[in-house]
Design a protein around this motif. Structure first.
Motif, PDB file in Angstrom:
ATOM      1  N   UNK A  76       0.802  -1.225   0.000  1.00  0.00           N
ATOM      2  CA  UNK A  76       0.000   0.000   0.000  1.00  0.00           C
ATOM      3  C   UNK A  76       0.833   1.272   0.000  1.00  0.00           C
ATOM      4  N   UNK A  77       2.145   1.134  -0.157  1.00  0.00           N
ATOM      5  CA  UNK A  77       3.012   2.301  -0.272  1.00  0.00           C
ATOM      6  C   UNK A  77       3.313   3.018   1.032  1.00  0.00           C
ATOM      7  N   UNK A  78       3.015   2.400   2.160  1.00  0.00           N
ATOM      8  CA  UNK A  78       3.313   3.017   3.463  1.00  0.00           C
ATOM      9  C   UNK A  78       4.729   2.703   3.935  1.00  0.00           C
ATOM     10  N   UNK A  79       5.369   1.756   3.274  1.00  0.00           N
ATOM     11  CA  UNK A  79       6.760   1.386   3.577  1.00  0.00           C
ATOM     12  C   UNK A  79       7.459   1.137   2.247  1.00  0.00           C
ATOM     13  N   UNK A  80       8.749   1.399   2.186  1.00  0.00           N
ATOM     14  CA  UNK A  80       9.463   1.148   0.935  1.00  0.00           C
ATOM     15  C   UNK A  80       9.471  -0.343   0.594  1.00  0.00           C
ATOM     16  N   UNK A  81       9.340  -0.624  -0.679  1.00  0.00           N
ATOM     17  CA  UNK A  81       9.359  -2.015  -1.127  1.00  0.00           C
ATOM     18  C   UNK A  81      10.781  -2.557  -1.087  1.00  0.00           C
ATOM     19  N   UNK A  82      10.924  -3.719  -0.485  1.00  0.00           N
ATOM     20  CA  UNK A  82      12.198  -4.431  -0.439  1.00  0.00           C
ATOM     21  C   UNK A  82      11.864  -5.888  -0.739  1.00  0.00           C
ATOM     22  N   UNK A  83      12.292  -6.373  -1.890  1.00  0.00           N
ATOM     23  CA  UNK A  83      11.934  -7.719  -2.338  1.00  0.00           C
ATOM     24  C   UNK A  83      12.353  -8.801  -1.347  1.00  0.00           C
ATOM     25  N   UNK A  84      13.540  -8.679  -0.789  1.00  0.00           N
ATOM     26  CA  UNK A  84      14.019  -9.699   0.151  1.00  0.00           C
ATOM     27  C   UNK A  84      13.192  -9.691   1.436  1.00  0.00           C
ATOM     28  N   UNK A  85      12.878  -8.522   1.929  1.00  0.00           N
ATOM     29  CA  UNK A  85      12.063  -8.405   3.145  1.00  0.00           C
ATOM     30  C   UNK A  85      10.653  -8.922   2.879  1.00  0.00           C
ATOM     31  N   UNK A  86      10.112  -8.600   1.720  1.00  0.00           N
ATOM     32  CA  UNK A  86       8.779  -9.079   1.361  1.00  0.00           C
ATOM     33  C   UNK A  86       8.746 -10.603   1.311  1.00  0.00           C
TER      34      UNK A  86
END
Length: 148
Positions: A53-63
């Motif tokens: 939802x764009x409230x935190x930066x996207x990080x593929x590894x963390x996701x």
């Protein structure tokens, strides 16, 4: 995070290998177990939601790491809904509408599995696309079977 996921999977296997009655000394233990598992799952799911939802930066590894925990945890709490474990935030309908409850469980496990695949794809669009259906499966069960 990977150690936690491995521990969660090992715990799930151990939990599923025993009858529900043998797993919990008291009904309160079952309630605590399922609420704890669902709490951990919700914490990791919220992190994915913040990215989707764009409230935190996207990080593929963390996701991917968070989605792995969500998918593993989605398999755990169900053994703690056996006969005699009524209470907590669960409505009595959990035990009265067993087939419907099991259908919702299975849907959550399926959707969290798809969420893991989407998160491992390594792009925000895949995560955004699957986040909604996964959240909807959570909501459907809460709407029918959880006291707020």
């Amino acid at each position: 995070m990977t150690r936690f996921a491995s521990f969660a999977v090992a715990a799930a296997c151990a939990a599923m290998s025993l009858p529900a009655a043998a797993q919990f000394a008291k009904p309160e233990d079952a309630i605590k177990y399922r609420q704890s598992g669902l709490f951990v799952m919700s914490q990791h799911f919220s992190r994915l939601g913040a990215m989707a939802n764009g409230r935190a930066p996207y990080d593929a590894a963390v996701a991917a790491a968070n989605a792995e925990v969500v998918a593993d945890m989605a398999k755990l709490p169900w053994a703690a809904f056996g006969p005699g474990t009524e209470g907590g935030k669960a409505r009595p309908d959990v035990w009265k509408e067993d087939a419907k409850f099991k259908e919702r469980q299975q849907k959550l496990v399926e959707e969290t599995g798809k969420l893991l695949v989407a998160a491992k794809a390594g792009n925000i669009d895949a995560l955004k696309t699957q986040f909604g259906p996964t959240a909807a499966s959570c909501k459907a069960c809460h709407d029918s079977f959880r006291n707020q």
